[in-house]
Design a protein around this motif. Sequence first.
Motif, PDB file in Angstrom:
ATOM      1  N   GLY A 108       4.842  -3.795 -10.216  1.00 35.81           N
ATOM      2  CA  GLY A 108       5.104  -2.669 -11.107  1.00 35.81           C
ATOM      3  C   GLY A 108       5.481  -1.360 -10.443  1.00 35.81           C
ATOM      4  N   VAL A 109       5.892  -1.400  -9.187  1.00 33.68           N
ATOM      5  CA  VAL A 109       6.306  -0.190  -8.484  1.00 33.68           C
ATOM      6  C   VAL A 109       7.706   0.202  -8.960  1.00 33.68           C
ATOM      7  N   LEU A 110       7.866   1.471  -9.330  1.00 35.57           N
ATOM      8  CA  LEU A 110       9.172   1.956  -9.756  1.00 35.57           C
ATOM      9  C   LEU A 110      10.117   2.060  -8.561  1.00 35.57           C
ATOM     10  N   ARG A 111      11.390   1.861  -8.813  1.00 28.28           N
ATOM     11  CA  ARG A 111      12.375   2.027  -7.742  1.00 28.28           C
ATOM     12  C   ARG A 111      12.738   3.497  -7.599  1.00 28.28           C
ATOM     13  N   PRO A 112      12.964   3.935  -6.361  1.00 28.16           N
ATOM     14  CA  PRO A 112      13.364   5.329  -6.133  1.00 28.16           C
ATOM     15  C   PRO A 112      14.744   5.622  -6.730  1.00 28.16           C
ATOM     16  N   ARG A 144       0.840  -1.210   0.000  1.00 29.30           N
ATOM     17  CA  ARG A 144       0.000   0.000   0.000  1.00 29.30           C
ATOM     18  C   ARG A 144       0.867   1.249   0.000  1.00 29.30           C
ATOM     19  N   SER A 145       1.839   1.295   0.885  1.00 27.51           N
ATOM     20  CA  SER A 145       2.725   2.452   0.978  1.00 27.51           C
ATOM     21  C   SER A 145       3.541   2.623  -0.299  1.00 27.51           C
ATOM     22  N   ALA A 146       4.093   1.532  -0.802  1.00 28.58           N
ATOM     23  CA  ALA A 146       4.923   1.606  -2.012  1.00 28.58           C
ATOM     24  C   ALA A 146       4.102   2.074  -3.212  1.00 28.58           C
ATOM     25  N   ASP A 179      16.111  -8.228  -0.855  1.00 23.65           N
ATOM     26  CA  ASP A 179      15.941  -8.909  -2.141  1.00 23.65           C
ATOM     27  C   ASP A 179      14.491  -9.339  -2.347  1.00 23.65           C
ATOM     28  N   GLU A 180      13.860  -9.857  -1.299  1.00 20.58           N
ATOM     29  CA  GLU A 180      12.455 -10.266  -1.382  1.00 20.58           C
ATOM     30  C   GLU A 180      11.537  -9.064  -1.604  1.00 20.58           C
ATOM     31  N   PHE A 181      11.853  -7.957  -0.969  1.00 19.34           N
ATOM     32  CA  PHE A 181      11.083  -6.727  -1.162  1.00 19.34           C
ATOM     33  C   PHE A 181      11.096  -6.332  -2.638  1.00 19.34           C
ATOM     34  N   TYR A 182      12.281  -6.357  -3.248  1.00 18.30           N
ATOM     35  CA  TYR A 182      12.390  -6.008  -4.668  1.00 18.30           C
ATOM     36  C   TYR A 182      11.576  -6.962  -5.548  1.00 18.30           C
ATOM     37  N   ILE A 183      11.620  -8.236  -5.250  1.00 20.28           N
ATOM     38  CA  ILE A 183      10.837  -9.206  -6.026  1.00 20.28           C
ATOM     39  C   ILE A 183       9.354  -8.832  -5.967  1.00 20.28           C
ATOM     40  N   ASP A 184       8.869  -8.562  -4.766  1.00 19.62           N
ATOM     41  CA  ASP A 184       7.450  -8.237  -4.596  1.00 19.62           C
ATOM     42  C   ASP A 184       7.074  -6.911  -5.260  1.00 19.62           C
ATOM     43  N   MET A 185       7.853  -5.869  -5.009  1.00 19.33           N
ATOM     44  CA  MET A 185       7.511  -4.548  -5.554  1.00 19.33           C
ATOM     45  C   MET A 185       7.701  -4.495  -7.069  1.00 19.33           C
ATOM     46  N   PHE A 239       3.148   5.973  -2.856  1.00 16.70           N
ATOM     47  CA  PHE A 239       4.224   6.900  -3.175  1.00 16.70           C
ATOM     48  C   PHE A 239       4.696   6.753  -4.614  1.00 16.70           C
ATOM     49  N   ASP A 240       4.520   5.583  -5.197  1.00 20.65           N
ATOM     50  CA  ASP A 240       4.811   5.394  -6.614  1.00 20.65           C
ATOM     51  C   ASP A 240       3.868   6.252  -7.462  1.00 20.65           C
ATOM     52  N   VAL A 241       2.595   6.275  -7.094  1.00 14.93           N
ATOM     53  CA  VAL A 241       1.616   7.091  -7.825  1.00 14.93           C
ATOM     54  C   VAL A 241       1.961   8.578  -7.690  1.00 14.93           C
TER      55      VAL A 241
END
Length: 141
Positions: free
Chosen positions: A105-109, A43-45, A95-101, A48-50
């Motif tokens: 389709g959440v962009l990386r900061p 939800r948070s990711a 690493d798991e966070f990146y897999i999920d996000m 802030f992505d939006v």
Amino acid sequence: MSLRIFNSLTKRKEEFQPLVPGKVRMYVCGVTVYDFCHIGHARSAVLFDVIYRYLKASGFDVTYVRNFTDIDDKIINRANQLGEKWDALAQRFIDEFYIDMDGIGVLRPDHEPRATRYIEQILDLIKELIERISPMSLQAM
């Protein structure tokens, strides 16, 4: 349509005006990496992505920073439970966070600092904030 946000200082919605015209610096507290992601992390990711995408699409030059808390009691306790080093556990869950996000389709900061790499700066900032607090303001708390 302009972006209107709630200003917690004035207690009202106001038109968004960046401190530097055309530039936005966005700092978001990230996850504490001691376990797999849950819906609150997503939800948070996504939120802030939006916001990040909207600001960029609106023509702002955006610098987006989201930290990782990669050391705290939860991380140390979980690592001890599992019989592994705290930093290995933190890296595994980053690493798991990146897999999920990445999967949703959440962009990386632009930057993703880890707390452990900024301990001295954190301590210096805490000292500075303590020095700024006057005896009068402590009594008001």
